[in-house]
Design a protein around this motif. Sequence first.
Motif, PDB file in Angstrom:
ATOM      1  N   VAL A 155      46.164  36.281  11.516  1.00  0.00           N
ATOM      2  CA  VAL A 155      45.034  36.321  12.449  1.00  0.00           C
ATOM      3  C   VAL A 155      45.500  35.745  13.789  1.00  0.00           C
ATOM      4  CG1 VAL A 155      43.219  36.171  10.682  1.00  0.00           C
ATOM      5  CG2 VAL A 155      44.184  34.059  11.626  1.00  0.00           C
ATOM      6  N   LEU A 177      41.637  30.826  15.456  1.00  0.00           N
ATOM      7  CA  LEU A 177      40.474  30.473  14.641  1.00  0.00           C
ATOM      8  C   LEU A 177      39.558  31.683  14.528  1.00  0.00           C
ATOM      9  CD1 LEU A 177      39.619  26.902  15.973  1.00  0.00           C
ATOM     10  CD2 LEU A 177      40.626  27.509  13.764  1.00  0.00           C
ATOM     11  N   VAL A 178      39.082  31.935  13.333  1.00  0.00           N
ATOM     12  CA  VAL A 178      38.134  33.025  13.121  1.00  0.00           C
ATOM     13  C   VAL A 178      36.759  32.403  12.857  1.00  0.00           C
ATOM     14  CG1 VAL A 178      39.930  34.580  12.238  1.00  0.00           C
ATOM     15  CG2 VAL A 178      38.614  33.189  10.612  1.00  0.00           C
ATOM     16  N   PHE A 207      36.024  33.324   7.909  1.00  0.00           N
ATOM     17  CA  PHE A 207      36.935  32.417   7.201  1.00  0.00           C
ATOM     18  C   PHE A 207      36.529  32.298   5.723  1.00  0.00           C
ATOM     19  CE2 PHE A 207      38.275  27.878   6.377  1.00  0.00           C
ATOM     20  CZ  PHE A 207      39.641  28.092   6.487  1.00  0.00           C
ATOM     21  N   PHE A 208      35.244  32.063   5.493  1.00  0.00           N
ATOM     22  CA  PHE A 208      34.755  31.917   4.115  1.00  0.00           C
ATOM     23  C   PHE A 208      34.928  33.213   3.319  1.00  0.00           C
ATOM     24  CE2 PHE A 208      31.625  28.717   6.098  1.00  0.00           C
ATOM     25  CZ  PHE A 208      32.464  27.638   5.844  1.00  0.00           C
ATOM     26  N   TYR A 253      35.700  27.169  -2.463  1.00  0.00           N
ATOM     27  CA  TYR A 253      35.297  26.675  -1.142  1.00  0.00           C
ATOM     28  C   TYR A 253      34.750  27.829  -0.292  1.00  0.00           C
ATOM     29  CZ  TYR A 253      35.200  24.788   3.503  1.00  0.00           C
ATOM     30  OH  TYR A 253      34.767  24.437   4.753  1.00  0.00           O
ATOM     31  N   ALA A 264      32.335  21.925   6.295  1.00  0.00           N
ATOM     32  CA  ALA A 264      33.432  21.641   7.228  1.00  0.00           C
ATOM     33  C   ALA A 264      33.990  20.241   6.967  1.00  0.00           C
ATOM     34  CB  ALA A 264      32.938  21.762   8.670  1.00  0.00           C
ATOM     35  N   TYR A 278      36.156  20.341   3.798  1.00  0.00           N
ATOM     36  CA  TYR A 278      37.462  20.951   4.078  1.00  0.00           C
ATOM     37  C   TYR A 278      38.353  19.953   4.807  1.00  0.00           C
ATOM     38  CZ  TYR A 278      40.570  24.872   5.328  1.00  0.00           C
ATOM     39  OH  TYR A 278      41.625  25.728   5.463  1.00  0.00           O
ATOM     40  N   GLU A 290      42.531  19.523   4.682  1.00  0.00           N
ATOM     41  CA  GLU A 290      43.297  19.110   5.861  1.00  0.00           C
ATOM     42  C   GLU A 290      43.842  17.684   5.759  1.00  0.00           C
ATOM     43  OE1 GLU A 290      44.334  21.078   8.073  1.00  0.00           O
ATOM     44  OE2 GLU A 290      42.910  22.738   8.223  1.00  0.00           O
TER      45      GLU A 290
HETATM   46  N1  HBI Z   1      39.799  29.954  11.131  1.00  0.00           N
HETATM   47  N2  HBI Z   1      41.945  30.759  11.239  1.00  0.00           N
HETATM   48  C1  HBI Z   1      41.095  29.794  10.872  1.00  0.00           C
HETATM   49  N3  HBI Z   1      41.568  28.686  10.248  1.00  0.00           N
HETATM   50  C2  HBI Z   1      40.732  27.683   9.872  1.00  0.00           C
HETATM   51  O1  HBI Z   1      41.192  26.673   9.291  1.00  0.00           O
HETATM   52  C3  HBI Z   1      39.368  27.806  10.137  1.00  0.00           C
HETATM   53  C4  HBI Z   1      38.915  28.979  10.771  1.00  0.00           C
HETATM   54  N4  HBI Z   1      37.615  29.121  11.038  1.00  0.00           N
HETATM   55  C5  HBI Z   1      36.652  28.117  10.649  1.00  0.00           C
HETATM   56  C6  HBI Z   1      37.222  26.934   9.993  1.00  0.00           C
HETATM   57  N5  HBI Z   1      38.476  26.832   9.769  1.00  0.00           N
HETATM   58  C7  HBI Z   1      36.409  25.748   9.557  1.00  0.00           C
HETATM   59  O2  HBI Z   1      35.607  25.328  10.605  1.00  0.00           O
HETATM   60  C8  HBI Z   1      35.586  26.003   8.269  1.00  0.00           C
HETATM   61  O3  HBI Z   1      36.169  25.279   7.176  1.00  0.00           O
HETATM   62  C9  HBI Z   1      34.169  25.565   8.356  1.00  0.00           C
END
Ligand code: HBI
Length: 283
Positions: free
Chosen positions: A84, A87-88, A93-94, A145, A162, A165, A170
């Motif tokens: 990608v 950040l998506v 992402f989910f 998740y 969030a 995670y 992280e």
């Molecule tokens: N997008 N590419 C990418 N990587 C992430 O770690 C990521 C994301 N979008 C949303 C996000 N993480 C977090 O905010 C979610 O866990 C809520």
Amino acid sequence: MNPNATSDDPRDFLQDQGFSSYTAEDHATWARLATRQRALLEGRVVDGFLEGLDRLGISDDGIPDFRVMNERLKATTGWEVVAVPGLVPDVVFFKLLADRKFPAGWWIRKPEQIDYIEEPDVFHDVFGHVPLIMQQVYADYLEEYGKAGLEAARHGTLHRLARLYWYTVEFGLAQTPQGLRIVGAGIASSPGETVFAVESASPNRIAFDLGRVMRTRYRIDDYQETYFVLDGPDAWPRLDIAQLTPLWRALDRESDLDPGDVLPDDRVLTRGSGAYHREKAHA
Ligand code: HBI
Ligand code: FE
């Protein structure tokens, strides 16, 4: 940055890694980061992480080819890394995680950004995140998740997911027979935090508790004031939707917590001195 910021269709964000377009400088940046990090992680990260790097063929020599890595990943846990641009959106992402696809930035930082970037690049995403996806329990946790995230989006409780995670995937630590070890990718891809999280007297280290973590704000600008510690390297929480809904309802009646707060009910493994953040605040 992305072609269609309002889309929640993962297909709108997937790109080709473009492996043949990396320059010699790009591969050299990876080599510098990976060599330094592997040396620091020895004895500080869970064994499964270093095993995962080796079994995926993630080397110190240069940026891995996702096609090679994915053959091994798919065969082991059914996961796949997809490229990608950055950040998506949360729902995208989910959806990807729920479908056992891990989105990874394909680009790599420039040499002058070696120690600080604002958006995750291929080093953070692949070196930091992918090794543990070779472990079945972790692979299952990430999928759960993603599914919990889609449910949270419907309930307006995205911030709780969030936080979960953040404090596990992280910045998680785990208790092991050999002592405290890193499981979080944000730690494992940062030389400074690799040492700080495991060895510093400054941060709190508190036994992981799902509800506690979901109440706790986090800082994105510096090392964590508190790390949450899993009971073992495989002790990832189960995210049962039927139990999450009542948990979220109960948490809505409680206050949020600041990153450095310690509660009477916490199982505190290390009470931090707070010195690191106190000195920064007065600098
Ligand atoms: N997008 N590419 C990418 N990587 C992430 O770690 C990521 C994301 N979008 C949303 C996000 N993480 C977090 O905010 C979610 O866990 C809520
Ligand atoms: Fe990350």
